[in-house]
Design an enzyme around this catalytic site. Structure first.
Site, PDB file in Angstrom:
ATOM      1  CG  LEU A 102      16.063  15.365  -7.367  1.00  0.00           C
ATOM      2  CD1 LEU A 102      15.960  14.503  -8.482  1.00  0.00           C
ATOM      3  CD2 LEU A 102      17.121  14.988  -6.233  1.00  0.00           C
ATOM      4  CG  ASP A 103      12.442  15.749  -6.427  1.00  0.00           C
ATOM      5  OD1 ASP A 103      12.244  15.185  -7.646  1.00  0.00           O
ATOM      6  OD2 ASP A 103      12.973  15.123  -5.296  1.00  0.00           O
ATOM      7  CD  GLU A 104      14.155  22.864  -5.982  1.00  0.00           C
ATOM      8  OE1 GLU A 104      12.954  23.644  -6.132  1.00  0.00           O
ATOM      9  OE2 GLU A 104      14.616  22.955  -4.819  1.00  0.00           O
ATOM     10  N   GLY A 119      13.842  14.732  -2.957  1.00  0.00           N
ATOM     11  CA  GLY A 119      14.761  13.644  -2.807  1.00  0.00           C
ATOM     12  C   GLY A 119      14.346  12.183  -2.346  1.00  0.00           C
TER      13      GLY A 119
END
Lengths: 284, 284, 284, 284
Positions: B227-229, B201
């Site tokens: 997100l960011d995964e 994040g």
């Protein structure tokens, strides 16, 4: 044996170094290492580590500490004197996996760690032989969450009996109670088998595998009551790739854990670490 | 220009390499690089990357692909042919901070990236000059969450106009919608300015500072709707200490971001990456 | 125990992989790992390592090797079959400093090294206890340059008695004669305590200190008759600075030596190394 | 702009820090960074770097330096005052390969280097555009060994015209004469494209390839009259393997060169480096 370390933390303002170095000079002490840090020259917090050599230190120490008390008051200092002649005594806690214990025993035998190992405590019998072979007392204290308090009471009694200064969790897989932690504030060093804050909690290698990370790590930190949230002392990583399964990650990780914990312990017993809030200042 | 790469993913069983290499040999193709991986020799998934050289490849490619379809059916293969003669076309998205864009432009100019840069799109005007100086079209498309759909419609139109194969988010600080991501599955490469999964994040450097970590990192990954995964392609770290404030962490971090993103892009355009679930297999 | 490795070196030309994989497929062998390298697709030398699994390998091995001889002739191949069931037997030579020996014993105990340690030979008595504690024969053979030939005769006799496949110089500080080296071509692994080719010869840490380098290293290599000039298997470094005196460099260096030698040995016993001239191809 | 650095080198004895810090305190200067090192507390050489903040420093500096002269005499000090308000002026020398120059220009634009670039001099025209685009004067001075003296005369004239403090050889492939070097003692920073002392002299990447090293490096050092033998400021390495040909080594190496030179220059202009014999003390 005439060496000592003075650690100081206080509000930053001009003249601190002058006062400290003048103080040491008055006692004919020669500064052999000095490191300082300020969070902010304006209204920040000032940290300094002074290692000094002083002829006949044993005779002078009491007077020095007495004189220093006045300085400390004037500058609102938190301070600690550590004398090389008073070697720190460590307790090592370990569970089943011996690699971190072994590394510490190895460094200890080599003379790389300026400490005595007073006692090793384990909730498994596995490491008894290698510990006792070095003439170090080994205590087997089975542990689980139902008997936590009585286990910790036994452990605290041993800490007192062996006059322990620092407690090293060398892959000790039991949670410590707040009461226990309070007894040893900023003196319990843990090794967590991940690159914190990634993979807090159980089974970090399995989770690292599941996430497909390209580096794995280990973190040594002081223990607080928040799991894996204490002040970080040292971290390191190694490169891995898609071919590494969980078992391989564990193998690679164990080498990182060994060296990260050994460094953190070394710095602690050399009095290189100051804790400020949830962070460490480490003067290398 | 007679070089190509064949990427294959299929259930593992004996004989796959024999069939693939026999197939290539039939067309007088010489394997110049070969890498393989199996999640498990028993009932696992098999991955292979074969780079080959083949005289008069342009003339043979159609027939090769036709013949290969039969093999693929027999072994239940997912496969891709990539031809060096068909250089990949990239779009670079950037916001205010230019360092990742600059690194890519630099590598591109040096001939280190086997791709064309079709277009650069930014929600700021700042990078226009350096992009246009290289003869690359630059589009300024202001963006915020209220106009996300119309912005993405413009962007998709440009992707089509410039026949873009891969989309690089070089510190582009806007969230992409699932619709947009779906258009470019496993073809959007992002750089996140932390060592994922730590500091998912916003504002990772500020949080790294607050946590007192001793290493900071960057992660390049394919973009998914989490997100960011997305599947991690590459990560790296640098050592920091208590003296590094957030600004300094950002400075150190920007160098990690530059090289991590550049590596991920290089491997993507060299067709070295296979995605499996939420992980990547990267054949170096 | 049904696993094996086939190492091949031959002039590069199209179709080699097809022939090799077809050969393995004929015997229902499944390739579980494959790595290849060519110095040049045009008239270069081709190297491949194929790790395969084959049911009832013990029964088939003889026939496989017989069949393979024909292929090898046709392609002018140098080749080696290595069977996992035939664990390699190592001899470790050590002088006074035990750290490299200890690391190997540790890895061996952990099951990280796929080899047996047949014998440890030293020109000092110091390591006897730790070796014999593991049930490994230890021989004390005093050595100096005046009695070199008779020492080596004793050593060679022991190598034969214990059926040694690989000889590891774990900080063995005696020069070997060409006659001895010839007996074990590409099978003697040394650790040199510098980042070769810097600081060839004696006392590299003292010379590194004198030169004021900012990194020190260690190098593991196969022994040839040119001192410290043999094919390099692995190297690594650590950062040092002006504060490190020679003693400290030695301490830091010993950790590099441990891990570099352990890696080289691991790769050797996993048959991951091919020697070409004065270089190694290491298939990780 | 009220910041300064005091660098001191003198015979070690007790009380130096006290005197220095008292001196600064007298002028109401606050020490914001302090690092020290002694080759030996007994009869060794003592080095210290004191960064301090002092209100109205410009008004006080003359008096401070005057007062300090007495202290310096008493302790036999070599010393230097460096004022942040007097930004150092650099000249960059470059030949054909622009990567090191580019990195410096980049860092300079970002504000990461506390220096002005007064002039860029090259024996090739290639870099003119990128230099002049930043408003920096560019001089093309063809050079070869037959006209060395007249070339250096021109260069020295430019150094004087642009009031240059530090001279950076950013892959400048010409030998400098002793006369030239003498003009700029400990103020010429070179980048050598190898891990010194390995591969001194020409063509280090080709020689690294021929030797089969597993790491390549770069070294930044002050220039003396012994080729590649000057005091080392910084070194770093990257891992390579058998697949890297000379061209690839050059590519990987150029990234090491960029960051190693940039660090060395940064430390020099921040007055973090003291030279002692053929070594540097770098206070990070």
């Amino acid at each position: 044996q005439n060496e000592a370390v003075l650690l100081v933390k206080c509000p930053d303002k001009p003249g601190i170094v002058a006062v400290l170095s003048e103080f040491l000079h008055t006692f004919d002490a020669n500064i052999i290492e000095s490191s300082q840090y300020s969070t902010n020259p304006e209204n920040g917090t000032f940290f300094i580590r002074l290692a000094y050599y002083c002829d006949q230190l044993a005779d002078k120490a009491e007077q020095m500490e007495k004189n220093f008390a006045g300085i400390a008051r004037a500058f609102d200092m938190h301070y600690e004197f550590h004398y090389r002649a008073q070697t720190k005594r460590a307790a090592i806690f370990v569970s089943k996996e011996p690699h971190c214990l072994l590394e510490l025993l190895w460094e200890y035998q080599n003379g790389d760690l300026n400490m005595d190992i007073g006692v090793v405590i384990s909730n498994y019998e596995d490491s008894r032989d290698m510990v006792e072979a070095l003439g170090i007392p080994f205590y087997y204290i089975p542990a689980n969450k139902d008997i936590r308090e009585q286990v910790e009471a036994q452990q605290i009694a041993l800490m007192e009996e062996f006059e322990i200064d620092v407690l090293i969790l060398a892959r000790y897989m039991q949670i410590l109670t707040p009461n226990f932690v309070k007894h040893f504030e900023n003196r319990i060093i843990n090794i967590h088998h991940s690159f914190l804050p990634a993979f807090i909690g159980a089974d970090p290698y399995a989770r690292a595998f599941a996430r497909g990370v390209k580096l794995i790590g280990a973190t040594s930190h002081y223990v607080t009551n928040d799991l894996d949230e204490g002040p970080i002392i040292e971290q390191d990583v190694e490169r891995v790739d898609h071919r590494s399964d969980v078992k391989e990650l564990r193998k690679i990780g164990s080498k990182i854990e060994r060296r990260v914990l050994a460094k953190a312990v070394k710095w602690h017993v050399e009095n290189r670490i100051l804790v400020e809030g949830n962070k460490t200042i480490v003067f290398h």
